[in-house]
Scaffold this motif. Structure first.
Motif: not given
Length: 590
Positions: A438-448
Motif C-alpha cells: 500500500g501507499l504511505t506518506r513516506l513512500r509517496v514523498s520519496v517517489a516524488a
C-alpha cells in the motif's frame, strides 16, 4: 591569464649580445690577481657594460672602468629593475576584499509612506488572521508584505524582469497551498519553497551561490531594515497636521459608522449576524499575547522584504574558483569505470523487466515485496551520489580547448543517461512495493523526490548542450514547481485513493494508518463500505470535532469538504468495534 611581472623576466633582444662597448676596452672586467672569476659569464652572454640594443651611446655616456665614481671599481652593478638590497620593499598587491565586502548592498532609498502603511497592514493581518491557524489568511497576510516590497523596489529604481515575475507568481501560488490542503506537511514544504522564490525575486540571483544564499539575505535585512524603518519614521515625523489629521478623522468616522450600523443590522437579522460573526475575527483577551507576537512577526517579515527589495545583498558577486583541471586519462578513467558499472546494472534491470520477476525471486530467495523494498532506497542514494559525482567532475574537468569540452560532454552525458535508467528502475521498485504493502506518506514523498532528481538530471543534460548559465535558476524553479504540484495533487488524498483501490482489489486495508491522515483523505475514504468507512474516518472525525468551528480565514478547502461529508454521513461505528478491527493498533511506517 598570465601575471604581470613588470618586464623583469622578459628576454633581452639578440642585438644586445653583439653590441660592443663604446670604449675599446675589453668587455670583461678584470678579476683581482690570482683570483679567477667566481661566476664566469656563459658563452654568448652580453658584456656587463654593453649598451642596450638601439642605444649605442649609452655605454659611452656611462663611467669608464677605473674612473672615479665614488665607489670601488669592484662593487657590483645593480640592475635597474632589481630592488636594491637596502631599499624599501616592493609595494604589495592590494588585498582581496572579503566576501562580506563584495556582497554588501548599496545604500537603500528612503522609506516611502506607502511602504510604512503596507508594513503596518501586514502586521495587523497576521495578528487577526493567523491566530486560529493557516488557511486563506496566510496568503492575505503576505500580500501587504508583497506590496511593501514592490513600493520599496520602485523607490530604489529597480524594475521587474521576466524571471522576477515568474518567481513572484510562483511564490503566491505556493502560498495558496495551505488554503487548499488541510495536511500540514505539503503546506510546510510550500511555505519553504515560497521563501526560496521570494528571496530569488528580491535579490535577482542567477548563480549557484545566489540561489543557495539568497534566503539568508532576509536575516541581514531584518537587522538593517529596523534601523531603515526607524529612520524613515523620523523623516516622516515632520508631516503637518493638515496632511494626516483629515485621514485620521475620516478613518475614525468610518469605523464608528461600521460599528453602529453593523450592530443594528446584526440585531435585526439573525442570518446577517451569523454572516458578520463569521467574517470578523474573534479577538479576545486570552489570545492577546499570541496575536501580539504574530503582529510583531508580520511587521518584521514585511520590513525584511521591503529592505531587501530596496537594497539587496549582491550574492552573485561571489565567485568560486574552478578546480585544477586534470588530464583526460586522470579525469575520465574513474568515470568510464563508473559508466560500465551503471551499464551492467541497467542491463540486469532490463533483463528482469522483460524476463519477469519469478525467476529472479526463485534465484534470490526473496519475496515479491522484499525484492522491491531492498532496492529502492539504494537506488535513491545512487541517484543522489551521481549528482555529487557530476558536480565534482565538472569542477576538475579538463578544459584546454574545444576537444576537451566535447570529451567532457560525452562522458558525463553517458553517465546522465544511464542514471535516468536507474531512476526508472527505482520508481518501478517503488510501484512493486506499493502493490504489496500500500501507499504511505513516506513512500509517496520519496517517489516524488526521485522523480524530481530525474528532472534535474535532464536539466543537466540540456545544460551540456545549450549552456549552463540558466541552470541554477532552472533547478530552483523545478524544485518549486515540484512542491507546487505535490501540494495540488493532495498526497493524503493520493494515499487514501490508492489504499481504497487496493481494498477493492484484494480486500486488504490498514485501518490504523488512516487515523493519522488529514481531512484531505476523507473524500476517498468515504467510498469504503461500512464498517470500514467509519473506522477509517474515526480519527479524522475526532480531530475535527475537537477543533470546533473554524473561521473562514483558517479553514482550508480540504477541511471544508471533509466537514460537509461527515455532516451528511456521520461516523456510526463504535470505538470498541473499530478497535476489534485493528483501527487503533500501533504501526511503523517505512
Amino acid at each position: 591569464m598570465s601575471e604581470n611581472t613588470g618586464g623583469a623576466d622578459e628576454a633581452r633582444p639578440e642585438a644586445a649580445a653583439d653590441a660592443e662597448p663604446a670604449t675599446g676596452d675589453s668587455p670583461a672586467r678584470p678579476a683581482p690577481a690570482g683570483n679567477p672569476p667566481a661566476h664566469p659569464a656563459p658563452a654568448g652572454s652580453p658584456p656587463a657594460d654593453a649598451a642596450p640594443a638601439g642605444n649605442p651611446s649609452a655605454g659611452a655616456a656611462g663611467p669608464q672602468q677605473g674612473a672615479h665614481t665614488g665607489r670601488p671599481a669592484w662593487q657590483p652593478q645593480h640592475h635597474p629593475q632589481q630592488p636594491r638590497p637596502w631599499g624599501p620593499p616592493p609595494p604589495r598587491p592590494p588585498a582581496k576584499p572579503s566576501w562580506a565586502t563584495v556582497v554588501r548592498p548599496a545604500e537603500a532609498a528612503p522609506v516611502r509612506t506607502a511602504t510604512l502603511v503596507a508594513v503596518l497592514a501586514s502586521g495587523l493581518a497576521a495578528a487577526l488572521l493567523l491566530a486560529d491557524g493557516m488557511g486563506p489568511g496566510l496568503l492575505l497576510a503576505v500580500l501587504p508584505a508583497v506590496v511593501a516590497a514592490y513600493v520599496a523596489a520602485r523607490a530604489a529604481g529597480r524594475t521587474a524582469r521576466p524571471w522576477t515575475l515568474a518567481w513572484v507568481i510562483g511564490c503566491i501560488a505556493l502560498l495558496a497551498i495551505p488554503a487548499l490542503r488541510d495536511s500540514a506537511w505539503p503546506s510546510t514544504l510550500a511555505i519553504l519553497a515560497a521563501l526560496l522564490l521570494g528571496a530569488l525575486a528580491l535579490h535577482g540571483s542567477r548563480t549557484w551561490p545566489g540561489v543557495f544564499l539568497s534566503p539568508f539575505g532576509f536575516l541581514d535585512s531584518t537587522v538593517s531594515g529596523v534601523g531603515w524603518v526607524l529612520k524613515g519614521l523620523r523623516s516622516h515625523g515632520g508631516v503637518g497636521k493638515d496632511r494626516w489629521l483629515p485621514v485620521a478623522k475620516a478613518a475614525a468616522v468610518a469605523v464608528a459608522l461600521l460599528v453602529l450600523f453593523g450592530a443594528l443590522f446584526a440585531s435585526a437579522d439573525a442570518a446577517f449576524a451569523d454572516l458578520l460573526g463569521g467574517l470578523i475575527p474573534d479577538v479576545s483577551v486570552e489570545g492577546g499575547p499570541i496575536r501580539f507576537m504574530l503582529f510583531v512577526l508580520g511587521v518584521v517579515i514585511a520590513i525584511a522584504a521591503a529592505r531587501t527589495a530596496a537594497a539587496p545583498l549582491r550574492w552573485d558577486r561571489i565567485r568560486t574558483a574552478p578546480g585544477k583541471p586534470r588530464s583526460r586519462v586522470e579525469w575520465a578513467l574513474p568515470l568510464i569505470v563508473l559508466n560500465l558499472l551503471f551499464a551492467g546494472f541497467n542491463a540486469v534491470q532490463l533483463a528482469v523487466l522483460f524476463g519477469g520477476y519469478d525467476k529472479v525471486l526463485e534465484s534470490t530467495g526473496l519475496t515479491y515485496a522484499e525484492y522491491a523494498r531492498q532496492g529502492f532506497w539504494q537506488l535513491l542514494w545512487a541517484t543522489l551520489l551521481t549528482l555529487a559525482v557530476i558536480a565534482l567532475a565538472l569542477r576538475w574537468a579538463p578544459r584546454s580547448g574545444a576537444g576537451d569540452r566535447r570529451f567532457v560532454r560525452i562522458v558525463l552525458g553517458i553517465l546522465c543517461a544511464l542514471t535516468l535508467v536507474v531512476v526508472a528502475a527505482a520508481l518501478r521498485r517503488m510501484d512493486l512495493y506499493v502493490d504489496a504493502y500500500g501507499l504511505t506518506r513516506l513512500r509517496v514523498s520519496v517517489a516524488a523526490m526521485e522523480l524530481w532528481l530525474g528532472l534535474v538530471i535532464v536539466l543537466i543534460m540540456a545544460a551540456g548542450v545549450f549552456g549552463a548559465r540558466w541552470l541554477p535558476r532552472a533547478v530552483a524553479g523545478s524544485a518549486a514547481a515540484a512542491v507546487l504540484a505535490f501540494g495540488l495533487l493532495s498526497p493524503d488524498g493520493m494515499v487514501a485513493e490508492r489504499n481504497v483501490a487496493r481494498f477493492d482489489k484484494d480486500r486488504k486495508i490498514d485501518l490504523a494508518y488512516f487515523q493519522s491522515l488529514s481531512a484531505d483523505a476523507v473524500p476517498a475514504l468515504d467510498r469504503l463500505p461500512e464498517p470500514q468507512r467509519s473506522c477509517a474516518l474515526y480519527g479524522i472525525n475526532d480531530d475535527m470535532s475537537g477543533a470546533g468551528d473554524v473561521p473562514w480565514y483558517a479553514l482550508s478547502m480540504g477541511e471544508y469538504r471533509a466537514r460537509q461529508i461527515l455532516r451528511e454521513r456521520p461516523v456510526t461505528v463504535s470505538y470498541e468495534e473499530c478497535s476489534r478491527m485493528g483501527a487503533f493498533g500501533s504501526r511503523v511506517e517505512y
